[in-house]
Design a protein around this motif. Sequence first.
Motif, mmCIF file in Angstrom:
data_model
loop_
_atom_site.group_PDB
_atom_site.id
_atom_site.type_symbol
_atom_site.label_atom_id
_atom_site.label_comp_id
_atom_site.label_asym_id
_atom_site.label_seq_id
_atom_site.Cartn_x
_atom_site.Cartn_y
_atom_site.Cartn_z
ATOM 1 N N TYR A 1 -3.387 82.651 46.055
ATOM 2 C CA TYR A 1 -3.965 81.569 45.281
ATOM 3 C C TYR A 1 -5.307 81.950 44.651
ATOM 4 O O TYR A 1 -5.573 81.651 43.495
ATOM 5 C CB TYR A 1 -4.155 80.337 46.172
ATOM 6 N N THR A 2 -6.150 82.617 45.429
ATOM 7 C CA THR A 2 -7.468 83.001 44.912
ATOM 8 C C THR A 2 -7.331 83.975 43.757
ATOM 9 O O THR A 2 -7.998 83.832 42.721
ATOM 10 C CB THR A 2 -8.322 83.623 46.028
ATOM 11 N N ARG A 3 -6.466 84.964 43.901
ATOM 12 C CA ARG A 3 -6.249 85.941 42.836
ATOM 13 C C ARG A 3 -5.707 85.253 41.584
ATOM 14 O O ARG A 3 -6.109 85.559 40.466
ATOM 15 C CB ARG A 3 -5.281 87.013 43.325
ATOM 16 N N SER B 1 -7.522 85.100 37.899
ATOM 17 C CA SER B 1 -6.811 85.577 36.714
ATOM 18 C C SER B 1 -6.748 84.492 35.649
ATOM 19 O O SER B 1 -6.893 84.761 34.447
ATOM 20 C CB SER B 1 -5.394 86.026 37.089
ATOM 21 N N PHE B 2 -6.538 83.250 36.080
ATOM 22 C CA PHE B 2 -6.531 82.140 35.127
ATOM 23 C C PHE B 2 -7.888 82.000 34.449
ATOM 24 O O PHE B 2 -7.972 81.811 33.226
ATOM 25 C CB PHE B 2 -6.171 80.824 35.814
ATOM 26 N N ASN B 3 -8.970 82.070 35.213
ATOM 27 C CA ASN B 3 -10.310 81.942 34.631
ATOM 28 C C ASN B 3 -10.532 82.975 33.536
ATOM 29 O O ASN B 3 -11.084 82.670 32.469
ATOM 30 C CB ASN B 3 -11.380 82.085 35.703
ATOM 31 N N ALA B 4 -10.101 84.216 33.786
ATOM 32 C CA ALA B 4 -10.271 85.277 32.795
ATOM 33 C C ALA B 4 -9.392 85.026 31.574
ATOM 34 O O ALA B 4 -9.832 85.200 30.425
ATOM 35 C CB ALA B 4 -9.935 86.631 33.422
ATOM 36 N N ALA B 5 -8.155 84.620 31.796
ATOM 37 C CA ALA B 5 -7.241 84.357 30.686
ATOM 38 C C ALA B 5 -7.727 83.173 29.853
ATOM 39 O O ALA B 5 -7.672 83.203 28.616
ATOM 40 C CB ALA B 5 -5.833 84.089 31.213
ATOM 41 N N TYR B 6 -8.199 82.135 30.514
ATOM 42 C CA TYR B 6 -8.688 80.951 29.819
ATOM 43 C C TYR B 6 -9.904 81.297 28.956
ATOM 44 O O TYR B 6 -9.996 80.878 27.789
ATOM 45 C CB TYR B 6 -9.045 79.868 30.824
ATOM 46 N N ALA B 7 -10.840 82.056 29.508
ATOM 47 C CA ALA B 7 -12.032 82.446 28.763
ATOM 48 C C ALA B 7 -11.665 83.261 27.530
ATOM 49 O O ALA B 7 -12.241 83.083 26.450
ATOM 50 C CB ALA B 7 -12.986 83.231 29.666
ATOM 51 N N ASP C 1 -0.656 85.027 30.204
ATOM 52 C CA ASP C 1 -1.701 86.022 30.420
ATOM 53 C C ASP C 1 -2.288 85.913 31.827
ATOM 54 O O ASP C 1 -2.669 86.918 32.428
ATOM 55 C CB ASP C 1 -2.801 85.854 29.372
ATOM 56 N N SER C 2 -2.347 84.700 32.359
ATOM 57 C CA SER C 2 -2.861 84.514 33.723
ATOM 58 C C SER C 2 -2.002 85.278 34.728
ATOM 59 O O SER C 2 -2.524 85.965 35.618
ATOM 60 C CB SER C 2 -2.871 83.024 34.084
ATOM 61 N N PHE C 3 -0.684 85.164 34.598
ATOM 62 C CA PHE C 3 0.210 85.878 35.509
ATOM 63 C C PHE C 3 0.142 87.387 35.280
ATOM 64 O O PHE C 3 0.139 88.167 36.242
ATOM 65 C CB PHE C 3 1.644 85.374 35.348
ATOM 66 N N VAL C 4 0.076 87.805 34.016
ATOM 67 C CA VAL C 4 0.010 89.238 33.719
ATOM 68 C C VAL C 4 -1.246 89.842 34.329
ATOM 69 O O VAL C 4 -1.206 90.922 34.940
ATOM 70 C CB VAL C 4 0.056 89.481 32.190
ATOM 71 N N ARG C 5 -2.384 89.172 34.164
ATOM 72 C CA ARG C 5 -3.639 89.679 34.730
ATOM 73 C C ARG C 5 -3.574 89.744 36.253
ATOM 74 O O ARG C 5 -4.264 90.558 36.876
ATOM 75 C CB ARG C 5 -4.813 88.794 34.290
ATOM 76 N N ALA C 6 -2.757 88.882 36.841
ATOM 77 C CA ALA C 6 -2.600 88.883 38.292
ATOM 78 C C ALA C 6 -1.560 89.904 38.756
ATOM 79 O O ALA C 6 -1.340 90.066 39.959
ATOM 80 C CB ALA C 6 -2.209 87.493 38.767
ATOM 81 N N GLY C 7 -0.911 90.572 37.784
ATOM 82 C CA GLY C 7 0.029 91.629 38.131
ATOM 83 C C GLY C 7 1.487 91.223 38.134
ATOM 84 O O GLY C 7 2.318 91.949 38.684
ATOM 85 N N TYR C 8 1.811 90.070 37.519
ATOM 86 C CA TYR C 8 3.194 89.591 37.516
ATOM 87 C C TYR C 8 3.667 89.297 36.105
ATOM 88 O O TYR C 8 3.001 88.595 35.340
ATOM 89 C CB TYR C 8 3.325 88.325 38.374
ATOM 90 N N GLN C 9 4.824 89.873 35.758
ATOM 91 C CA GLN C 9 5.462 89.582 34.486
ATOM 92 C C GLN C 9 6.887 89.124 34.761
ATOM 93 O O GLN C 9 7.610 89.758 35.533
ATOM 94 C CB GLN C 9 5.466 90.809 33.573
#
Length: 265
Positions: free
Chosen positions: A43-45, A49-55, A82-90
């Motif tokens: 959840y934290t990761r 990742s969402f914060n970075a994608a949103y920004a 993008d949030s999932f991709v940044r977290a390592g999931y596609q």
Amino acid sequence: MALLSRLRLVTVDVTGTLIAYRGQLGDYYCTAARSAGMPCPGYTRMHQSFNAAYADMARRHPCFGHASRMPDVDWWKMCVRDSFVRAGYQYDDGTFEQIFRRIYSVFGTPAPYSVFPDARRFLRWLRAEKVTVGIISNADHRYRDVVLPALGLNQGSEWDFGVFSGVAGVEKPDRRIYEMALEAAGGVAPEQALHIGDSMSKDYAPARAVGMHALLLDRFRTADAERWRRAGAPVLPDLVSAQHWLTTGDHSPPTVEEPIIDERD
């Protein structure tokens, strides 16, 4: 003289001021992925990742794609992917569409939010005192049309008008969103208006730059509150205190308590 007697308009931020998230954002993203039978990072990761994608999306396509004439649902789809991709999931397109529909749907309902117990009373009190109440929020049209009404915060009973970034095409901390609010209230002079929010950079500073009065809420007793006080901002714990502050004429900052660091953003 009590400040209330000099005000014609009070504008209020939404998230962190009137309402709060239930749980963590990462919970909802991971729940959606797992409901589709897919793995999800912690959840934290996911939250980070969402914060970075949103920004990044806010920088490339401000105001939920307003200037690009991008439908907000497309904006959110790009942000969520993008949030999932940044977290390592596609995920493949079909699976992602299933996950996205669940996420987009739930955040268009009152389910992820709770209203602070003093919010409705405070807004109704202001309107009973013949003060116009405006909402200023970096949010898309769903806050205005669905979320706030579903939470019992209705235009006409709790607030008079709203300036929502996804609709107006301007977002905090741009001072123009505050100027739009003054105009929407009938051309209220800045010195006859107060803005209440929970961010020094997005609420207090731009409102003061326009010439409005401003007040910060520190509902979660964050470490930032001490810095806000040192900068000269009035900081109060809730809207009950704000009502007292407005009516007593005592506008000095409250006694500083030892701050407690909150894990929320």
